[in-house]
Design a protein around this motif. Structure first.
Motif, PDB file in Angstrom:
ATOM      1  N   VAL A 287       5.054  16.628 -11.940  1.00 44.76           N
ATOM      2  CA  VAL A 287       4.165  18.138 -12.344  1.00 44.76           C
ATOM      3  C   VAL A 287       4.812  19.177 -11.524  1.00 44.76           C
ATOM      4  O   VAL A 287       4.924  20.118 -12.055  1.00 44.76           O
ATOM      5  CB  VAL A 287       2.670  18.051 -12.173  1.00 44.76           C
ATOM      6  N   TYR A 288       4.796  18.751 -10.144  1.00 43.40           N
ATOM      7  CA  TYR A 288       5.375  19.928  -9.362  1.00 43.40           C
ATOM      8  C   TYR A 288       6.717  20.401  -9.973  1.00 43.40           C
ATOM      9  O   TYR A 288       7.090  21.491  -9.856  1.00 43.40           O
ATOM     10  CB  TYR A 288       5.660  19.289  -7.888  1.00 43.40           C
ATOM     11  N   ASP A 289       7.664  19.369 -10.323  1.00 42.25           N
ATOM     12  CA  ASP A 289       9.017  19.725 -10.730  1.00 42.25           C
ATOM     13  C   ASP A 289       8.864  20.621 -12.140  1.00 42.25           C
ATOM     14  O   ASP A 289       9.750  21.633 -12.095  1.00 42.25           O
ATOM     15  CB  ASP A 289       9.634  18.408 -10.973  1.00 42.25           C
ATOM     16  N   LYS A 290       7.982  20.531 -12.782  1.00 36.32           N
ATOM     17  CA  LYS A 290       7.862  21.161 -14.029  1.00 36.32           C
ATOM     18  C   LYS A 290       7.149  22.543 -13.699  1.00 36.32           C
ATOM     19  O   LYS A 290       7.904  23.738 -14.057  1.00 36.32           O
ATOM     20  CB  LYS A 290       6.557  20.663 -14.958  1.00 36.32           C
ATOM     21  N   ILE A 291       6.296  22.772 -12.639  1.00 30.08           N
ATOM     22  CA  ILE A 291       5.943  24.036 -12.220  1.00 30.08           C
ATOM     23  C   ILE A 291       7.233  24.821 -11.562  1.00 30.08           C
ATOM     24  O   ILE A 291       7.166  26.049 -11.726  1.00 30.08           O
ATOM     25  CB  ILE A 291       4.719  23.717 -11.213  1.00 30.08           C
ATOM     26  N   LEU A 292       7.745  24.115 -10.798  1.00 25.29           N
ATOM     27  CA  LEU A 292       8.754  24.601 -10.013  1.00 25.29           C
ATOM     28  C   LEU A 292      10.154  25.038 -10.997  1.00 25.29           C
ATOM     29  O   LEU A 292      11.137  25.738 -10.657  1.00 25.29           O
ATOM     30  CB  LEU A 292       9.150  23.862  -8.844  1.00 25.29           C
ATOM     31  N   ALA A 293      10.089  24.586 -11.843  1.00 26.13           N
ATOM     32  CA  ALA A 293      11.127  25.022 -12.952  1.00 26.13           C
ATOM     33  C   ALA A 293      11.190  26.415 -13.550  1.00 26.13           C
ATOM     34  O   ALA A 293      12.173  26.850 -13.762  1.00 26.13           O
ATOM     35  CB  ALA A 293      11.162  23.802 -14.224  1.00 26.13           C
ATOM     36  N   THR A 294       9.789  26.912 -13.422  1.00 31.44           N
ATOM     37  CA  THR A 294       9.678  28.218 -14.093  1.00 31.44           C
ATOM     38  C   THR A 294       9.219  29.212 -12.887  1.00 31.44           C
ATOM     39  O   THR A 294       8.933  30.522 -13.306  1.00 31.44           O
ATOM     40  CB  THR A 294       8.751  28.227 -15.099  1.00 31.44           C
TER      41      THR A 294
ATOM     42  N   VAL B 188       0.877  -1.312   0.035  1.00 34.69           N
ATOM     43  CA  VAL B 188      -0.128  -0.096   0.060  1.00 34.69           C
ATOM     44  C   VAL B 188       0.846   1.180   0.074  1.00 34.69           C
ATOM     45  O   VAL B 188       0.649   2.312  -0.750  1.00 34.69           O
ATOM     46  CB  VAL B 188      -0.825  -0.007   1.165  1.00 34.69           C
ATOM     47  N   PHE B 189       1.851   1.240   0.946  1.00 35.81           N
ATOM     48  CA  PHE B 189       2.669   2.352   0.936  1.00 35.81           C
ATOM     49  C   PHE B 189       3.501   2.592  -0.237  1.00 35.81           C
ATOM     50  O   PHE B 189       3.555   3.820  -1.125  1.00 35.81           O
ATOM     51  CB  PHE B 189       4.140   2.151   2.045  1.00 35.81           C
ATOM     52  N   GLN B 190       3.777   1.678  -1.014  1.00 36.48           N
ATOM     53  CA  GLN B 190       4.750   1.824  -2.489  1.00 36.48           C
ATOM     54  C   GLN B 190       3.566   2.191  -3.262  1.00 36.48           C
ATOM     55  O   GLN B 190       4.021   2.996  -4.235  1.00 36.48           O
ATOM     56  CB  GLN B 190       5.372   0.668  -2.821  1.00 36.48           C
ATOM     57  N   ASP B 191       2.496   1.829  -3.269  1.00 41.21           N
ATOM     58  CA  ASP B 191       1.853   2.263  -4.398  1.00 41.21           C
ATOM     59  C   ASP B 191       1.372   3.808  -4.167  1.00 41.21           C
ATOM     60  O   ASP B 191       1.221   4.427  -5.155  1.00 41.21           O
ATOM     61  CB  ASP B 191       0.164   1.381  -4.285  1.00 41.21           C
ATOM     62  N   LEU B 192       1.247   4.283  -2.880  1.00 39.73           N
ATOM     63  CA  LEU B 192       0.959   5.775  -2.824  1.00 39.73           C
ATOM     64  C   LEU B 192       2.056   6.450  -2.985  1.00 39.73           C
ATOM     65  O   LEU B 192       2.163   7.673  -3.656  1.00 39.73           O
ATOM     66  CB  LEU B 192       0.659   5.694  -1.215  1.00 39.73           C
ATOM     67  N   ILE B 193       3.393   6.020  -2.788  1.00 40.26           N
ATOM     68  CA  ILE B 193       4.566   6.892  -3.085  1.00 40.26           C
ATOM     69  C   ILE B 193       4.643   6.874  -4.579  1.00 40.26           C
ATOM     70  O   ILE B 193       5.133   7.799  -5.312  1.00 40.26           O
ATOM     71  CB  ILE B 193       5.956   6.118  -2.483  1.00 40.26           C
ATOM     72  N   THR B 194       4.240   5.647  -5.321  1.00 38.35           N
ATOM     73  CA  THR B 194       4.324   5.801  -6.984  1.00 38.35           C
ATOM     74  C   THR B 194       3.371   7.000  -7.525  1.00 38.35           C
ATOM     75  O   THR B 194       3.804   7.490  -8.320  1.00 38.35           O
ATOM     76  CB  THR B 194       3.886   4.454  -7.388  1.00 38.35           C
ATOM     77  N   SER B 195       2.089   6.927  -6.734  1.00 33.70           N
ATOM     78  CA  SER B 195       1.209   7.814  -7.317  1.00 33.70           C
ATOM     79  C   SER B 195       1.699   9.516  -6.965  1.00 33.70           C
ATOM     80  O   SER B 195       1.604  10.240  -7.652  1.00 33.70           O
ATOM     81  CB  SER B 195      -0.101   7.694  -6.419  1.00 33.70           C
ATOM     82  N   LEU B 196       2.308   9.418  -5.745  1.00 34.11           N
ATOM     83  CA  LEU B 196       2.783  11.019  -5.242  1.00 34.11           C
ATOM     84  C   LEU B 196       3.840  11.201  -6.082  1.00 34.11           C
ATOM     85  O   LEU B 196       4.084  12.304  -6.534  1.00 34.11           O
ATOM     86  CB  LEU B 196       3.329  10.718  -3.901  1.00 34.11           C
ATOM     87  N   SER B 197       4.847  10.383  -6.496  1.00 32.02           N
ATOM     88  CA  SER B 197       6.162  10.618  -7.400  1.00 32.02           C
ATOM     89  C   SER B 197       5.644  11.271  -8.771  1.00 32.02           C
ATOM     90  O   SER B 197       6.124  12.168  -9.291  1.00 32.02           O
ATOM     91  CB  SER B 197       6.884   9.411  -7.501  1.00 32.02           C
ATOM     92  N   ALA B 198       4.423  10.411  -9.383  1.00 30.60           N
ATOM     93  CA  ALA B 198       3.925  11.030 -10.533  1.00 30.60           C
ATOM     94  C   ALA B 198       3.291  12.358 -10.502  1.00 30.60           C
ATOM     95  O   ALA B 198       3.542  13.381 -11.309  1.00 30.60           O
ATOM     96  CB  ALA B 198       2.584  10.281 -10.990  1.00 30.60           C
ATOM     97  N   LYS B 199       2.596  12.901  -9.275  1.00 31.81           N
ATOM     98  CA  LYS B 199       2.379  13.987  -9.080  1.00 31.81           C
ATOM     99  C   LYS B 199       3.475  15.030  -8.952  1.00 31.81           C
ATOM    100  O   LYS B 199       3.331  16.156  -9.307  1.00 31.81           O
ATOM    101  CB  LYS B 199       1.491  14.211  -7.801  1.00 31.81           C
ATOM    102  N   LEU B 200       4.546  14.755  -8.251  1.00 30.58           N
ATOM    103  CA  LEU B 200       5.694  15.614  -8.043  1.00 30.58           C
ATOM    104  C   LEU B 200       6.520  15.893  -9.277  1.00 30.58           C
ATOM    105  O   LEU B 200       7.060  16.897  -9.466  1.00 30.58           O
ATOM    106  CB  LEU B 200       6.521  15.055  -6.961  1.00 30.58           C
TER     107      LEU B 200
END
Length: 218
Positions: free
Chosen positions: A148-155, A134-146
């Motif tokens: 997008v964060y990384d793209k936002i925070l690039a600018t 369960v933990f790894q599934d949540l981290i995988t989903s969170l990583s995908a969200k992050l």
């Protein structure tokens, strides 16, 4: 009358409010609510916080619960103090950008980070057994969200633009606990790492990371 913050010192939501108060330079008295003794479930407490959770504030007789709502109240009431524009007020577009970022924190970060931390950190404290899958599934989903964060925070420097806001600070308590839970996801993407390292270095987080304390003598 000094503002009173009722909570558990190391609860994530209590820390969130403590940071907002410190960022705005608002003196406060911290009142311990011992969760392990059931103090948040007494009839007296439930009159102030009907869900039996922490924290809530008492600001000269005005009581308010829910950490993000409290932080917004503090930032607006004390807009002229401390860190500026934690909650943009004057500019409708800046406020909209803030609300966008704040919504992202709830839906795309907390929804995964909070559950991941619960699975590995809080669940065992409550006598349960962590589920690694369960933990790894949540981290995988969170990583995908992050991603997008990384793209936002690039600018831009922060999630709502180039000035820090409550939307950034809201990430801190669970973001830090992800490492305790066993994940380096907050350090794995360059722009997210730069942003999060900036946040964790702030004096407000340093002041609450080991537990919220009063900033006035009581």
């Amino acid at each position: 009358m000094v503002l009173k913050l009722y909570g558990w010192p190391k609860s994530t939501c209590t820390q969130r409010v403590g940071m907002a108060l410190i960022e705005k330079g608002v003196p406060f008295e911290f009142v311990m609510v011992d969760l392990f003794k059931g103090e948040s479930k007494t009839p007296e407490y439930l009159q102030k916080q009907p869900f039996g959770q922490v924290p809530y504030i008492d600001d000269d007789g005005f009581t308010l619960y829910e950490s993000r709502a409290i932080a917004r109240y503090i930032a607006e009431k004390y807009a002229a103090k401390g860190t500026p524009n934690l909650l943009p007020i004057a500019d409708v577009r800046a406020r909209a950008r803030f609300e966008q970022a704040a919504s992202v924190e709830v839906a795309d970060f907390d929804a995964f980070a909070g559950r991941a931390v619960f699975e590995m950190v809080f669940k065992p404290m409550m006598g349960g057994k962590s589920d690694e899958a369960v933990f790894q599934d949540l981290i995988t989903s969170l990583s995908a969200k992050l991603d997008v964060y990384d793209k936002i925070l690039a600018t831009q420097k922060y999630m709502a633009g180039n000035e820090i806001s409550l939307a950034d600070l809201f990430h801190l308590p669970y973001g830090v606990l992800l490492a305790t839970a066993g994940s380096d996801v907050m350090q794995a993407k360059p722009n997210v790492k730069r942003w999060f390292d900036d946040l964790t270095s702030r004096p407000s987080w340093q002041a609450v990371k080991d537990g919220v304390k009063s900033t006035v003598n009581v």
